[in-house]
Structures are given as C-alpha cells and as structure tokens.
Design an enzyme around this catalytic site. Structure first.
Site, PDB file in Angstrom:
ATOM      1  N   LYS A  27     -49.453  44.919 -17.056  1.00  0.00           N
ATOM      2  CA  LYS A  27     -49.089  44.157 -15.290  1.00  0.00           C
ATOM      3  C   LYS A  27     -50.546  44.830 -14.931  1.00  0.00           C
ATOM      4  CE  LYS A  27     -44.439  42.912 -15.172  1.00  0.00           C
ATOM      5  NZ  LYS A  27     -43.729  43.450 -17.226  1.00  0.00           N
ATOM      6  N   SER A  46     -46.839  45.940 -25.501  1.00  0.00           N
ATOM      7  CA  SER A  46     -47.545  45.902 -23.542  1.00  0.00           C
ATOM      8  C   SER A  46     -47.147  46.314 -23.331  1.00  0.00           C
ATOM      9  CB  SER A  46     -46.678  44.040 -23.753  1.00  0.00           C
ATOM     10  OG  SER A  46     -45.006  44.806 -23.614  1.00  0.00           O
ATOM     11  N   GLU A  51     -42.732  39.452  -6.105  1.00  0.00           N
ATOM     12  CA  GLU A  51     -41.216  39.905  -6.146  1.00  0.00           C
ATOM     13  C   GLU A  51     -41.207  40.575  -6.719  1.00  0.00           C
ATOM     14  OE1 GLU A  51     -43.419  37.448  -7.208  1.00  0.00           O
ATOM     15  OE2 GLU A  51     -42.653  37.999  -9.483  1.00  0.00           O
TER      16      GLU A  51
HETATM   17  C1  LIG Z   1     -42.961  42.715 -17.331  1.00  0.00           C
HETATM   18  C2  LIG Z   1     -43.074  43.067 -18.493  1.00  0.00           C
HETATM   19  C3  LIG Z   1     -43.438  42.290 -20.421  1.00  0.00           C
HETATM   20  C4  LIG Z   1     -42.649  40.933 -19.928  1.00  0.00           C
HETATM   21  O1  LIG Z   1     -43.908  39.846 -19.579  1.00  0.00           O
HETATM   22  P1  LIG Z   1     -44.852  39.021 -19.651  1.00  0.00           P
HETATM   23  O2  LIG Z   1     -45.648  38.016 -18.279  1.00  0.00           O
HETATM   24  O3  LIG Z   1     -44.643  38.260 -20.289  1.00  0.00           O
HETATM   25  O4  LIG Z   1     -46.147  40.287 -20.473  1.00  0.00           O
HETATM   26  C5  LIG Z   1     -43.513  42.377 -21.423  1.00  0.00           C
HETATM   27  N1  LIG Z   1     -43.362  43.645 -21.752  1.00  0.00           N
HETATM   28  C6  LIG Z   1     -43.250  44.908 -20.350  1.00  0.00           C
HETATM   29  C7  LIG Z   1     -44.094  46.276 -21.655  1.00  0.00           C
HETATM   30  C8  LIG Z   1     -43.898  44.699 -19.132  1.00  0.00           C
HETATM   31  O5  LIG Z   1     -43.203  45.197 -18.247  1.00  0.00           O
END
Ligand SMILES: *Cc1c(COP(=O)(O)O)cnc(C)c1O
Length: 395
Positions: free
Chosen positions: A86, A377, A108
């Site tokens: 993010k 992610s 948000e």
């Molecule tokens: C917010 C988040 C997501 C989901 O958001 P995407 O926009 O689909 O990438 C996935 N993994 C983590 C670790 C997150 O913090």
C-alpha cells in the site's frame, strides 16, 4: 489499457455527483502531466528506494517447492515500509498532490492499513492528514489507530450506517466535495472514478517491473503462473501489468471465499454467479456483489483487506478478455497457507496474501513442475490476534 475517459472495455468510467466531476478532471490532468514528468518520476523513485525500501526481494521457497512439486518464488511486498504494497500508492498520490499544490490528504480506511500508509506518506511529505474511519473499525483496530495518531494524522470517527468502511468512503467523498481546493482524496486501491483505477495501477506497477527483472535473472525464464490475492485488486494489477503481453504467463487473481461460496458469507465477486454482477459502486462500473434488487451485499472474509463488495474495473475487463482468471480461497484455506508459509519458509504472511498461498496448496496438481510466482502483498504481524483465535495457539 485504460481509455482517456477511464474505460477498461465496458468497465470503469466516472460515476460521481456533478459536484465531484471537476475534481476528478483536475486530478486526471495532473496525473497525465506527472506520469511523463522526469522530475516527478525521479522524486517518486527516490521515495520508493530511500524511504520505502525498494526494490523488495524475490525469494525462492525451497521447502514448499519440494513439497508441492513446483518451483515457487515470492515477490516480497511484506518487506516494504509499513509492511505491505500500500505504501507505493500512498507515496505516489501524496507526491502528486504536492505537485498539484494541495496541502491536505484525506483517506478512508477499514482495517487501518491504508490509513497508516497514507499517514506515513503525509508525515514524510509534510502534509496535513485526516483519516475517515467507522467507529466499529476504530474499536476493532486499535493498534493502527494509535499508529495513525503517532504519525500526526487526525482520525475522524464515522458513526453513520454500518459504521464501517463503506460509510467512511461516503464521508471522505463528501469532505472532498467541499475541500477540493486544498485537499487530495488518496484512494487505496484500483477502484473509484477515473483516474483512480489507472493511476493506482501506475503507482503499483513498480512491483511487476521489479519482479520481471528479478525472475529473469534468478530463474532464467518468465514464470508459468503469477498468483495474487484480490481485494480491490491493486497488488494484483501491480504485478500483472508487467506480464500482460506475455501470453505464456497465466495470471491468477484469488478472491476471499470466506466461509464458502454457497454460504453467501464471502467476498468473491467473480466466483459467485448468483450475486456478483456488473453494477456501479463508489464512482465506477465493475463487478459488485449485490442482491436481486441491486442492493450491495454484505461481505465476509477473515482478512479485512479482501472484505469489500467490489473489485477494480480493470480486473473485470481482464476477466472478460480471458487474459486473467480468478479463483478463491476460503478462510480455512487461507489459514492453511498462512501456517504453511510460516512453518516451511519462515515468513508470516498477511492473511490477505495467505489466500494466494492457500489457492496454490488447494490446486497444487495444476502446478506440477511449473514456475510459480506469488505476490506476497504484506506481512502478518497485524493478524496475530486472528491467528490465535482461529488456530488456537494460546494453549
Ligand atoms: C489492503 C491489502 C490487500 C488488498 O488490497 P488490493 O488492492 O487488492 O491489493 C492485500 N494484501 C494486503 C497485505 C493488504 O494490506
């Protein structure tokens, strides 16, 4: 693949009240200018490298590969500053806002991850920051509320409606309508009206560019498959983008199957044909979970980051084109991925990312002898309480 009006095939667009159209237009023009501006791009690159810790590593998973009979690599977004992808988007948009002469960021947040990334970027760039958050979420996500406050952000409680994310989005949009002269609305995924979906994809595309170079160097070939979890879809688009033209690379998005598709307690917009249909939500046309009257359905996932009733419009189009395919992992399958990666590889993933691992475990026979790249992610520190509750580690 976005048109100048913000369409991905039949999806996307700008579906906002008339009062917000000038703000979206101003933003689209500024983004078009900055994405080609060498000075902007070099400032962004410096922030990513010197502040956010890029490039993130590519890790070969020796133990899981042996168990599964494939070659598994991870793109390590869990190692980025604040623990997830993010931050890439938050820094990109904050810098863009600064170039536009804005002095204040609003956002948000549901679980607080996007709020923390936004507060971090705004501290770094010296901007004011207000984060809208439902009172139910404020209660559930205390550590992230503390983080945001420490970072100098003001957390504004939202007590309307269900007192959660979708109400916080409505309040943030309302604030933006009245404050657009000084304020940028920093949206957290590839959602919302044009230019957000394409712009967030642009700021996240660094993931795929790095991964492509890294895997060619480490493995000497492109992956056979890339797997990423899909909430709004920004980490998935971020890694998919660099491989769209490589027809041999299967692109696989994994949604939150919650307690199972037939239970209706899930967030699988594509996998549930009974409830996932094109609709309009928060400014964009895309696949939305809804009841037969078009009311937005409630979602469920063990991971807050995947718990949203819509998916980004570019994913709807990639699926229509059959360039990407989408599956799901249930809460239980994600927990299996969570434990497997922790025990076998020494990496505790975010529960969101664990859905991608769970999907691979479930479908391992499809990936025999294949080179698989998972976009990890985020890291799992934020999910320890859930893990204790669900796995029963406290005795
Ligand atoms: C917010 C988040 C997501 C989901 O958001 P995407 O926009 O689909 O990438 C996935 N993994 C983590 C670790 C997150 O913090």
């Amino acid at each position: 693949m976005v048109t100048s009006k913000g369409y991905f095939g039949p999806f996307g667009g700008i579906f906002v009240p008339e009062t917000l159209v000038p703000a979206c237009r101003e933003l689209a023009i500024a983004f078009q200018r900055c994405r080609k501006d060498k000075k902007f791009l070099s400032e962004f690159h410096s922030l990513l490298c010197e502040f956010a810790g890029r490039p993130t590593a590519l890790t070969f998973c020796q133990n899981l590969s042996k168990k599964l009979g494939c070659k598994l690599f991870l793109k390590r977004e869990d190692l980025a500053h604040t623990g997830a992808h993010k931050i890439n988007n938050a820094l990109g948009q904050a810098l863009l806002a600064k170039h536009m002469g804005k002095t204040r960021l609003i956002a948000e947040t549901g679980a607080g991850q996007h709020g923390v990334a936004t507060a971090t970027a705004s501290a770094k760039l010296g901007m004011k920051c207000d984060i809208f958050m439902g009172t139910v979420d404020i209660e559930r996500q205390k550590p992230n509320v503390v983080r945001m406050k420490l970072l100098g952000a003001n957390v504004i409680p939202v007590s309307s409606g269900s007192k959660t994310l979708k109400d916080a989005i409505n309040d943030a949009l309302r604030d933006w309508t009245a404050s657009v002269e000084t304020t940028h609305y920093l949206l957290g995924s590839v959602l919302g009206p044009h230019p957000y979906p394409g712009m967030v994809a642009f700021f996240q595309s660094v993931i795929g560019r790095e991964a492509r170079k890294q895997i060619l160097k480490e493995a000497g070939q492109l992956p056979d498959a890339i797997i990423a979890c899909v909430g709004g879809g920004s980490n998935a688009i971020g890694i998919f983008n660099a491989f769209l033209k490589d027809a041999s690379v299967a692109l696989i998005g994994v949604e939150a199957g919650g307690k199972g598709i037939s239970t209706h307690h899930h967030a699988a917009r594509f996998a549930d044909p009974a409830a996932g249909r094109p609709g309009i939500i928060h400014g964009t046309k895309t696949f939305v979970l809804q009841d037969k009257d078009g009311q937005i359905a409630n979602t469920h996932s063990i991971s807050a980051g995947l718990d949203y009733s819509a998916v980004g419009p570019e994913h709807s189009f990639l699926r229509q084109l059959k360039r990407a395919q989408y599956g799901f992992a249930t809460d239980g399958e994600a927990l299996e991925g969570f434990q497997a990666l922790s025990k076998e590889e020494g990496i505790i993933p975010a529960l969101e990312s664990a859905h991608a691992v769970g999907y691979l475990l479930k479908h391992k026979s499809n990936f025999k002898n294949k080179l698989v790249l998972i976009n990890l992610s985020g890291r799992g520190d934020k999910d320890l309480d859930t893990a204790v509750k669900e796995i029963g580690l406290d005795n």
